[in-house]
Design a protein around this motif. Structure first.
Motif, mmCIF file in Angstrom:
data_model
loop_
_atom_site.group_PDB
_atom_site.id
_atom_site.type_symbol
_atom_site.label_atom_id
_atom_site.label_comp_id
_atom_site.label_asym_id
_atom_site.label_seq_id
_atom_site.Cartn_x
_atom_site.Cartn_y
_atom_site.Cartn_z
ATOM 1 N N PRO A 57 118.350 49.955 62.283
ATOM 2 C CA PRO A 57 118.202 49.720 60.844
ATOM 3 C C PRO A 57 117.873 48.239 60.590
ATOM 4 N N PRO A 58 117.129 47.940 59.521
ATOM 5 C CA PRO A 58 116.673 46.562 59.287
ATOM 6 C C PRO A 58 117.784 45.549 59.074
ATOM 7 N N ASN A 59 118.986 46.017 58.709
ATOM 8 C CA ASN A 59 120.081 45.058 58.462
ATOM 9 C C ASN A 59 120.752 44.577 59.760
ATOM 10 N N VAL A 60 120.429 45.201 60.884
ATOM 11 C CA VAL A 60 121.094 44.829 62.143
ATOM 12 C C VAL A 60 120.442 43.579 62.731
ATOM 13 N N LYS A 61 121.271 42.569 62.967
ATOM 14 C CA LYS A 61 120.768 41.327 63.576
ATOM 15 C C LYS A 61 121.005 41.390 65.086
ATOM 16 N N ILE A 62 120.004 40.961 65.842
ATOM 17 C CA ILE A 62 120.088 40.958 67.309
ATOM 18 C C ILE A 62 120.278 39.525 67.779
ATOM 19 N N ILE A 63 121.308 39.285 68.589
ATOM 20 C CA ILE A 63 121.520 37.917 69.076
ATOM 21 C C ILE A 63 121.715 37.899 70.591
#
Length: 263
Positions: free
Chosen positions: A199-205
């Motif tokens: 989903p677009p709200n998930v941030k990947i770090i």
């Protein structure tokens, strides 16, 4: 130690080149030597003893090549072997750990996902770090089974990769994670595919920038930063085929040398 000596970097294969890119971006004048131990990849399915032995082998090779600092650009090697390396070698050794702390501090949904190898997720160091920072947070840990093998083969976006990523991320999506922590240095290369699935709200770090900053800090403190006078030597060695490294480093092809060598 001469400040013109190279920064040594090793990984279980080609993935740690994602860490090398961050180091080179921050320290563009530094000479570097990178070892891709692709013949023995992935480390994540090996025992702690095997991982430690391979990490010692790589460290010895980088010392033989004159490294002034060593970056363990592999989560599995860091979590299983870095204490042994630091005990046995009188040289600064930088490790890489999954970026659990920033994810835990910033999550709004109080749910984060961690995609890593079995060797990282089952290590004592990973367990301690997770417990320390995720007391009130739901953590979905997924073993990225099969991902390293595909990345090593240069398969970053084929049907098999997409299918595996959908399978691995489903439990995270179901748990409403808003941060995905990449716990393997190979995984930054599949971020474009992950972004299509999550989903677009998930941030990947990931940990690449933090490792580069720590490398610079340590070199500065020891007065070992190279002064720019000639273009740097950027050497890559792999004990398997050079094809995937050439693919991942195509933007640097004019500046790097890539060679196959047994080590």
């Amino acid at each position: 130690m001469d400040r013109n000596n190279p920064i040594g970097v090793f990984d279980s294969g080609v993935g740690g080149s994602s860490i090398w890119k961050e180091i080179h971006k921050l320290l563009p004048y530094e000479n570097t030597i990178y070892l891709a131990d692709s013949k023995n990849a992935p480390y994540g399915n090996r025992s702690a003893e095997e991982i430690t032995a391979l990490s010692i082998k790589n460290t010895e090779k980088l010392l033989e090549l004159g490294s002034k600092i060593i970056v363990v650009a592999c989560n599995t090697a860091t979590t299983n072997a870095i204490a042994t390396l630091r005990e046995n070698y009188d040289i600064p050794i930088i490790g890489i750990e999954p970026a659990i702390k920033p994810a835990a501090l910033q999550t709004a949904s109080k749910s984060i996902g961690i995609l890593a190898t079995k060797g990282t997720l089952s290590s004592a160091l990973f367990s301690r770090t997770t417990k320390e920072f995720t007391k009130d947070i739901s953590v979905v840990e997924i073993i990225g089974e099969g991902l390293v093998k595909l990345i090593e083969a240069g398969n970053l976006d084929g049907p098999e990769m997409v299918s595996l990523l959908k399978k691995h991320t489903k439990p995270m999506i179901d748990a409403n994670v808003d941060y995905l922590v990449l716990g393997c240095s190979h995984y930054p290369y599949i971020v474009p595919q992950l972004m299509k699935i999550l989903p677009p709200n998930v941030k990947i770090i990931d940990s690449g920038e933090a490792v580069a900053r720590q490398t610079k800090t340590v070199l500065q403190s020891l007065n070992l930063l190279r002064e720019y006078n000639t273009p740097p030597q950027l050497q890559f060695f792999t004990n398997a085929t050079t094809n995937t490294l050439q693919l991942l480093l195509k933007d640097y092809s004019k500046f790097v040398s890539i060679a196959q060598e047994d080590f």
